[in-house]
Design a protein around this motif. Sequence first.
Motif, PDB file in Angstrom:
ATOM      1  N   VAL A   1       0.855  -1.194   0.000  1.00 53.59           N
ATOM      2  CA  VAL A   1       0.000   0.000   0.000  1.00 53.59           C
ATOM      3  C   VAL A   1       0.891   1.244   0.000  1.00 53.59           C
ATOM      4  N   VAL A   2       0.591   2.149  -0.913  1.00 50.33           N
ATOM      5  CA  VAL A   2       1.272   3.453  -0.941  1.00 50.33           C
ATOM      6  C   VAL A   2       0.248   4.507  -0.560  1.00 50.33           C
ATOM      7  N   ARG A   3       0.560   5.261   0.465  1.00 53.75           N
ATOM      8  CA  ARG A   3      -0.404   6.212   1.012  1.00 53.75           C
ATOM      9  C   ARG A   3      -0.088   7.635   0.585  1.00 53.75           C
ATOM     10  N   TYR A   4      -1.111   8.448   0.648  1.00 54.05           N
ATOM     11  CA  TYR A   4      -0.979   9.875   0.366  1.00 54.05           C
ATOM     12  C   TYR A   4      -2.026  10.617   1.184  1.00 54.05           C
ATOM     13  N   ALA A   5      -1.752  11.885   1.444  1.00 52.23           N
ATOM     14  CA  ALA A   5      -2.687  12.725   2.194  1.00 52.23           C
ATOM     15  C   ALA A   5      -3.196  13.841   1.298  1.00 52.23           C
ATOM     16  N   VAL A   6      -4.449  14.200   1.482  1.00 52.31           N
ATOM     17  CA  VAL A   6      -4.981  15.387   0.816  1.00 52.31           C
ATOM     18  C   VAL A   6      -4.784  16.554   1.792  1.00 52.31           C
ATOM     19  N   ASN A   7      -3.946  17.471   1.396  1.00 55.82           N
ATOM     20  CA  ASN A   7      -3.607  18.565   2.316  1.00 55.82           C
ATOM     21  C   ASN A   7      -3.404  19.851   1.534  1.00 55.82           C
ATOM     22  N   ARG A   8      -3.197  20.897   2.290  1.00 57.94           N
ATOM     23  CA  ARG A   8      -2.913  22.189   1.671  1.00 57.94           C
ATOM     24  C   ARG A   8      -1.732  22.829   2.367  1.00 57.94           C
ATOM     25  N   ASN A   9      -0.801  23.325   1.590  1.00 55.53           N
ATOM     26  CA  ASN A   9       0.294  24.123   2.136  1.00 55.53           C
ATOM     27  C   ASN A   9      -0.160  25.566   2.311  1.00 55.53           C
TER      28      ASN A   9
ATOM     29  N   ALA B   1      -9.479  17.951   2.026  1.00 57.00           N
ATOM     30  CA  ALA B   1      -8.261  17.926   2.837  1.00 57.00           C
ATOM     31  C   ALA B   1      -8.553  17.481   4.260  1.00 57.00           C
ATOM     32  N   THR B   2      -7.594  16.809   4.853  1.00 59.77           N
ATOM     33  CA  THR B   2      -7.643  16.484   6.277  1.00 59.77           C
ATOM     34  C   THR B   2      -6.551  17.212   7.050  1.00 59.77           C
ATOM     35  N   GLU B   3      -5.686  17.911   6.328  1.00 63.35           N
ATOM     36  CA  GLU B   3      -4.522  18.535   6.968  1.00 63.35           C
ATOM     37  C   GLU B   3      -4.196  19.849   6.293  1.00 63.35           C
ATOM     38  N   VAL B   4      -3.764  20.821   7.091  1.00 62.90           N
ATOM     39  CA  VAL B   4      -3.076  21.994   6.557  1.00 62.90           C
ATOM     40  C   VAL B   4      -1.648  21.956   7.104  1.00 62.90           C
TER      41      VAL B   4
ATOM     42  N   GLU C   1     -12.891  11.115   1.213  1.00 65.08           N
ATOM     43  CA  GLU C   1     -12.489  10.621  -0.102  1.00 65.08           C
ATOM     44  C   GLU C   1     -13.378  11.192  -1.199  1.00 65.08           C
ATOM     45  N   THR C   2     -14.670  11.229  -0.932  1.00 65.13           N
ATOM     46  CA  THR C   2     -15.613  11.753  -1.920  1.00 65.13           C
ATOM     47  C   THR C   2     -15.372  13.240  -2.162  1.00 65.13           C
ATOM     48  N   ALA C   3     -15.148  13.972  -1.098  1.00 64.52           N
ATOM     49  CA  ALA C   3     -14.913  15.413  -1.223  1.00 64.52           C
ATOM     50  C   ALA C   3     -13.644  15.707  -2.016  1.00 64.52           C
ATOM     51  N   ALA C   4     -12.659  14.811  -1.917  1.00 64.74           N
ATOM     52  CA  ALA C   4     -11.385  15.038  -2.594  1.00 64.74           C
ATOM     53  C   ALA C   4     -11.418  14.643  -4.061  1.00 64.74           C
TER      54      ALA C   4
END
Length: 795
Positions: free
Chosen positions: A447-455, A504-507, A767-770
Amino acid sequence: MLNISALRDLEQTPFADLLRQAAALRDAGHGRRISYSRKVFIPLTKLCRDVCHYCTFAETPKPGVPAYLSIDAVLRIAEQGRRAGCHEALFTLGDKPEARYAAARDALAALGHDSTLSYLAEAAGAVLDKTGLLPHLNPGVMTKAEMAMLRPVSASMGMMLESAADRLCERGGPHFGSPDKAPSVRLQTIEAAGELAIPFTTGILIGIGETRAERIDALRRIGELHERHGHIQEVIVQNFRAKPGTKLAGADEPDLQELLWTIAAARIILGPEMNIQAPPNLTPDFYGTLVGSGLNDWGGVSPVTPDHVNPEAPWPEIEALAKATAATGHLLVERLTIYPAYARDPQRWLDARVRPAMLLMSDAEGLARTENWAPGLPISETALADFNRTPYLAAVDRTIARAVDQATAARRLDTTDIMRLFQARDRDFRHVCEAADTLRRETVGDVVRYAVNRNINYTNICYFRCTFCAFSKGKTHDDLRGKPYDLALDEIARRVTEAWERGATEVCMQGGIHPDYTGQTYIDICHAVKRAVPDMHIHAFSPLEISQGAATLGIGVSEFLQRLRDAGLGTLPGTAAESLDDAVRAIICPDKISAGEWLNVIEAAHKVGIRTTSTIMFGHVEGLDSWALHLLALRDLQERSGGFTEFVPLPFVAMEAPVFRKGGARRGPTLREAVLMHAVSRLALHGQIANIQTSWVKMGETGVRLCLQSGANDLGGTLMNESISRAAGTQHGQELPPPAMRALIRSVGRIPQQRDTLYRPVDAERETAAENPADLAPLILTAPNDPQALSRRSA
């Protein structure tokens, strides 16, 4: 180094034993590597005041033939070499022809010079400045003042001692009538080079009438000079070749055994670290035999110009030389004209005018950079094909295999082991990457993971002067990358809300160290985020910001971290680490916190329950030893605290970095080094840090695939607004949306999964929002003088 009495031992040692002893010394000093320099030869003049009885290079003036190459002709030859991938421009010329020939004096006057060496300085400077090739100068005997004049336009110089026997200069000897061949005069030149810290090439010519004892004496004298100054970068053992038209045309050439004996003697006398060379074109059918005598270098090989000193002896094809070298169990590697030990200490060994060109051509070991890729740029098909080339070597080096086995067993490697892994090339490189990938599969699966985030970089104003940073600005300074800004809390909140709506789940929030920010500023930022989106994870503030914020409030780091945690801070990015080697930090970020202070902030965060990432920025001024120290510091801290979530290698993006633009750094790591950083970190950190992240911003999609196949298991965040690497010159964009992330992961046969900051799966709603996010609204960059700017709110 041996004394004269040891000659008897050399003579009495059985020949086969002598070769074995020399080869073992060579392997102890240089491992499996045999080096060469890809160079272009520039015969500036073939006029010479000497009349050596074996030389066909020197000519007499001829009507209609220019005495010197013009600068244009010099540059045409150099440019031809540059296009053929050469790194070195070797200037060959006779000794002070103006002392003998009026034609030389007249030609120099027409060129605006009064000496050959003065004109050589102009020609070498033109090659250095206009083509970037590193000049190596062989102008013969020079005074210390003359060498000092030439040092700013050359990376190295050379002059064969040939022999230390005065009798060869007597009537009937090969050097009779050649004042520049007097041993005392040549030894003075070599000594002067040492006093001026000039990397120097010298050597002996065998078969011109000298005895073995005289060869040994010459080698000893070279060794004594090197012991005093450390500047002899290579010693050539060159076999005499009889040439038609010379006084020695009918003389016997030294046989192969005599050549092998002398190479072995040179190795034994000068020791394992010395670079011993024998020109391959002078003994073309015996490459493997020559390797067995203890040499470690083939010298200069030109793909475009002949050997002007031995024009009858063509250069070997580099591919053929590589295969022949590999057949002996050794690996051909390309070096610069300046050897690695000298390239790694440019402040001592190179003039400031030469250093930028050397750094541009150098890798982290000081060997030649043989690819055109740099972090932030696309990987060309040519570079990729070379990267994937079939190895020459048949077997893996035993020391590499042993270090890999130790790492796989989760045992702590030492600095030497890690450096050895970073040196891996060819078959060894494949072994390290494959072992890292196997370990990745066994440790974290497919499994390769990634995060939906914003800088969110809330300010680009910074009072620190990190020489690698292209992002930060002075308080009122505009430059090519935009104006200073200082975001308002409302703009931060707007970006947070927009990021949440896009899945996003993270900033991830960091900025410059604004002179007016206090610890309360960072607390206010946390409150603003949580008011906007209570469920948003705050991944924010480098250890440098933590240290500065605590100091402005007059409290300890631990107390400040607890206040931030209470305000909503979730995790800390392990940035501002750069290199955890204070000697390196003194160059690239001298006013930043020290390596020990960085580690202390991170450990304090772990103790109060704030987990962190860990990073390294590599490929600028540091070497393999710094990489090893960095990885071990992280491993040891993780063993104490257990708070690291991942390790993130960050290749140095050089294009807009001040230190690179001023000629003070390399172009970033090579592609091999960048991939190796992921593979070696997987091995060196095994048992402590499970997740190795690769940066799509730095590596691009092709580079990411290579890293995912070499130990990496995480793609980091989608980012939405990447600005720091973009300011440095990367061409890989500001955002990699989830569909692109998943396609990239699947392209290497792996399973994508969206995660949160702490490596937990996200819920279906996120996931749906992204999946199909709206376009980002234009950014509002609050001006520093705006009443809503963070610094003005904190004042």
